[in-house]
Every structure is written in C-alpha cells, then in structure tokens.
Design an enzyme around this catalytic site. Structure first.
Site, PDB file in Angstrom:
ATOM      1  N   THR A 121       0.832  -1.046  -0.060  1.00  0.00           N
ATOM      2  CA  THR A 121       0.073   0.026   0.145  1.00  0.00           C
ATOM      3  C   THR A 121       0.804   1.209  -0.074  1.00  0.00           C
ATOM      4  OG1 THR A 121      -1.444   1.326   1.535  1.00  0.00           O
ATOM      5  CG2 THR A 121      -0.114  -0.259   2.627  1.00  0.00           C
ATOM      6  N   ASP A 122       0.110   2.418  -0.552  1.00  0.00           N
ATOM      7  CA  ASP A 122       0.937   3.707  -0.525  1.00  0.00           C
ATOM      8  C   ASP A 122       1.141   4.078   1.070  1.00  0.00           C
ATOM      9  OD1 ASP A 122      -1.596   4.536  -0.013  1.00  0.00           O
ATOM     10  OD2 ASP A 122      -1.819   5.747  -1.630  1.00  0.00           O
ATOM     11  N   GLU A 123       0.367   3.528   1.768  1.00  0.00           N
ATOM     12  CA  GLU A 123       0.493   4.011   3.337  1.00  0.00           C
ATOM     13  C   GLU A 123       1.726   3.822   4.103  1.00  0.00           C
ATOM     14  OE1 GLU A 123      -2.820   3.138   5.990  1.00  0.00           O
ATOM     15  OE2 GLU A 123      -4.349   3.156   3.947  1.00  0.00           O
ATOM     16  N   TYR A 148      -1.750  -0.748  11.239  1.00  0.00           N
ATOM     17  CA  TYR A 148      -1.647  -1.474   9.943  1.00  0.00           C
ATOM     18  C   TYR A 148      -0.660  -0.966   8.973  1.00  0.00           C
ATOM     19  CZ  TYR A 148      -3.060  -1.787   5.050  1.00  0.00           C
ATOM     20  OH  TYR A 148      -3.198  -2.048   3.641  1.00  0.00           O
ATOM     21  N   LYS A 152       2.355  -3.412   7.291  1.00  0.00           N
ATOM     22  CA  LYS A 152       2.663  -3.342   5.818  1.00  0.00           C
ATOM     23  C   LYS A 152       4.231  -3.148   5.389  1.00  0.00           C
ATOM     24  CE  LYS A 152       0.175  -4.508   3.247  1.00  0.00           C
ATOM     25  NZ  LYS A 152      -0.172  -6.094   2.527  1.00  0.00           N
TER      26      LYS A 152
END
Ligand code: NAD
Ligand code: TDX
Length: 332
Positions: A121-123, A148, A152
């Site tokens: 993810t970009d997060e 989260y 990741k």
C-alpha cells in the site's frame, strides 16, 4: 507461468484479481484464504471448476504453504489484515498475518525458488501535506503512521531483505486506495453507499479534508498482472491512477449520485493519527512496463459501484449490522 497461487483471494482486491486473471489469461488459479471476517466465498462464485480451486487456510501455516508452493509457478500475495480502524482497536492480528504470514511465504519462496509478487500500500510512505505538490515515488522514505501501515511496511522490508540476502525472485507493488465491487462495508465508500441504502446518514471523520488517491480495483488488477509478467525482479512499482479527492467531496458525490441531499451526512469522531493525504506518482510503472489505467472517470466508476451495491444486498447485508455496531461503539 500457468499455475498461480493467490493468497487472500476471497477478499476485496484479491477476488477482483482472480476474476480478472480468469477472464484475461489462461492461467490456473488456486486461492489460499483463511476466510476471516473480511473473506467471502460469495466473491468467487461462478468461476470455472477446471481453472479455479479454493483452499481454506492460514498463510502462517508453514506446512500448508509449503505444499501449495510446490504446486505453483508464481504466487501473488494479497492476504492481510487491511483495515486501519481495526488496527487501532486490536493490532495483534496485523502482526501475525502481515508480518509473520509474509515471512512464512518468503521462506517457502526461498525453498521452492518460486516467483512471488507482494501486494502493498501507499500508506507505508506516511502522509503528505494538503498543499504539498509532491506525490509518493519509489524513492520516498518509509514513514508509516498506523499499526496497519507499519506492519505492511515491515512486510515490504522483509521481501526486500529476502530478495537481497537469499535471491528470492520477488517484486513489490504499493497501490493507492481502491474502490469497486466486493469491498467490505467497513471501508469508506461501501460504508456510505450501504448507509444510504439502509436509510442511515453517512459518516465523515472530522472535517473530511483528508485526501485519498482513488483507483478502480480492476485497474489495480491489470497493473499487478503487468508486473507479474514484465516486472524486473527485486523492483518496487507504485500503482495509481491520478484520482486524488478529499473525503468530503466523495461523500457529497455519493449522496448526489444516489439522489439524496449532498449535505445529509454526519461529522463523527476523527480517526486517531489520521493520515492527511496520499498521492501516487506511477510514472515508473507506466514508462517501464507500459501500463495505463482504464477507469479514468471517477464519477462513472463510483456510479457503477453504487449500482453493484444496490444489486448485491445479499452479498453485503450479513456484515452490515456488526460493522455499524463496531463504529457506533467508538462514536463513529
Ligand atoms: P480485505 O481485508 O478485503 O481482504 C483480505 C483477505 O485476506 C480476506 O479474504 C481474508 O480472509 C484474507 N486473510 C486475512 N488473514 C489471512 C491469513 N492469515 N491467511 C490467509 N488469508 C488471510 O483486503 P483488501 O482491501 O482486498 O486488501 C488486499 C491487499 O491489498 C492487502 O495486502 C492490502 O494491504 C493491499 N492494499 C489494499 C488497498 C485498498 O484500498 N483496500 C490499497 C493498497 C493495497
Ligand atoms: O466511515 C468512514 N468515514 C470516513 O471519513 C470511514 C470508514 C473512513 N473515513 C475516512 C478515513 C480515510 O481518510 O475515509 C478515508 C478512507 O478510509 P478507509 O476506507 O478506511 O481507507 P484508508 O484508511 O485510506 O486505507 C485504505 O487504503 C489503503 C485501505 O483500507 C487500506 O487497506 C489500503 O492500504
């Protein structure tokens, strides 16, 4: 490459990918999925028996993973605990699945020499200021905010280490926020659509100025297939479709498209540590591998998604009450 193992294939993006692969290639697909609250076998209905098989299990089960890797030419790894709000409530499953689960797959890839594509993810990059012209690139430093996104980020770093230290043949992609069919009603867009269908007022966190970079799940799937076929081993590719919108704009658009007063929503308690803005620069993927998004009109994609939720109430209704009870307990 003809036998694909897809972890997390009963979830939102994984199931969209499986449908995409069955439709656009001649690969055989095996899905490995634990069927947590987020997995739904109904998302995989209608797939041909001679090309698709489902195995219920945990990516942390080393013996099962080993057996399935022995039968696969390539693995696409979607399985994860995926919801930020849950990670703020109970982080432990995020460590078990996102970190230890990914480790278990990497060890199997190392033993079997299997090609692995890791979905992220970009997060992992943290957030940008609202007025910052910058977007995330493959060179942006990791700076995750939530339990989260930190798990990741940890999983991405494990993949990089297994590539460098053990020669595992892996690629990574970091994608922006997805929307489309089969997304769990806990997530922003389906939550608001199904609220409107149920006569509940949509819920906006804080002032709703936070920006997300929306991409249709179908475009995410075509990008992953492109990377699987043409990506360079050891490389990371960012996936995005230039879809930046603030949450307030999206909630008002959903209400308008559903024939309601665009102001008929509630402001509720903000998310702890709420990331301000995500934005993806996907130049590398486009220039190097020739990928392009097809869903460029967000309003049309959103209208089609609304139609899908209207037509598939039997798919989402079983999860709706428990999801709203969880949010209500937090004042959201
Ligand atoms: P999801 O929560 O809808 O689906 C996750 C799936 O993984 C479910 O079917 C669940 O049963 C399965 N699963 C969970 N733990 C498992 C375990 N231990 N073993 C086997 N299966 C397990 O998630 P999603 O939104 O489809 O996200 C899929 C992937 O894409 C995740 O890795 C996520 O980080 C990434 N991603 C999501 C988005 C987004 O906007 N949703 C954006 C970028 C990246
Ligand atoms: O009811 C809500 N109201 C609201 O304002 C919900 C559920 C969310 N929000 C806000 C929070 C975010 O700014 O909407 C935005 C989107 O929220 P989510 O759907 O929870 O997504 P986000 O936290 O941005 O993360 C998603 O994109 C990146 C996925 O859930 C992740 O798995 C992915 O990595």
């Amino acid at each position: 490459m003809s036998r694909l193992l897809v972890t997390g294939g009963a979830g939102f993006i994984g199931s969209n990918f499986v449908h995409h692969v069955i439709e656009h290639t001649d690969h055989q697909v095996t899905v490995l999925d634990k069927l947590t609250y987020a997995g739904n076998l109904a998302s995989l209905e209608g797939l041909p028996d001679d090309r698709f098989r489902f195995v219920r299990g945990d990516i942390g089960d080393a013996a099962l993973v080993d057996e399935l890797f022995a039968q696969a030419d390539a693995v696409v790894h979607y399985a994860a605990e995926s919801h930020n709000d849950n990670s703020l409530d109970e982080p432990r499953p995020f460590l078990d699945t996102n970190i230890v689960g990914t480790y278990t797959l990497l060890e199997a890839a190392r033993r079997h020499g299997t090609r692995l594509h890791h979905i992220s993810t970009d997060e992992v990059y943290g957030d940008l200021e609202l007025d910052d012209p910058a977007r995330f690139t493959e060179h942006t430093p990791y700076n995750p905010s939530s339990p989260y996104s930190s798990t990741k980020a940890g999983s991405d770093l494990l993949v990089r280490a297994w590539v460098r230290s053990f020669g595992v043949r892996a690629t990574i992609s970091n994608c922006s926020n997805n929307y489309g069919p089969y997304q769990h009603v806990e997530k922003f867009i389906p939550r608001q659509i199904t609220n409107v269908i149920r006569g509940i007022r949509p819920k906006l966190y804080g002032a709703g100025l936070n920006v997300r970079d929306w991409i249709h799940a179908e475009d995410h799937s075509s990008a992953v297939l492109t990377i699987l076929e043409k990506g360079r081993i050891g490389q990371t590719y960012l996936i995005g479709a230039d879809g930046e919108k603030d949450n307030k704009t999206v909630i008002e658009l959903i209400l308008r498209l559903m024939g309601e007063d665009p102001a008929a929503y509630d402001h509720v308690a903000d998310r702890a540590g709420h990331d301000l803005r995500y934005a993806i620069d996907s130049t590398k993927l486009r220039d190097e591998l020739g990928w392009q998004p097809r869903y460029r009109d967000f309003e049309a994609g959103l209208a089609a998604t609304i139609d899908w939720y209207r037509a598939h109430e039997e798919w989402w209704a079983p999860a709706k009450d428990a999801t709203e009870a969880f949010y209500a307990s937090k004042g959201q």
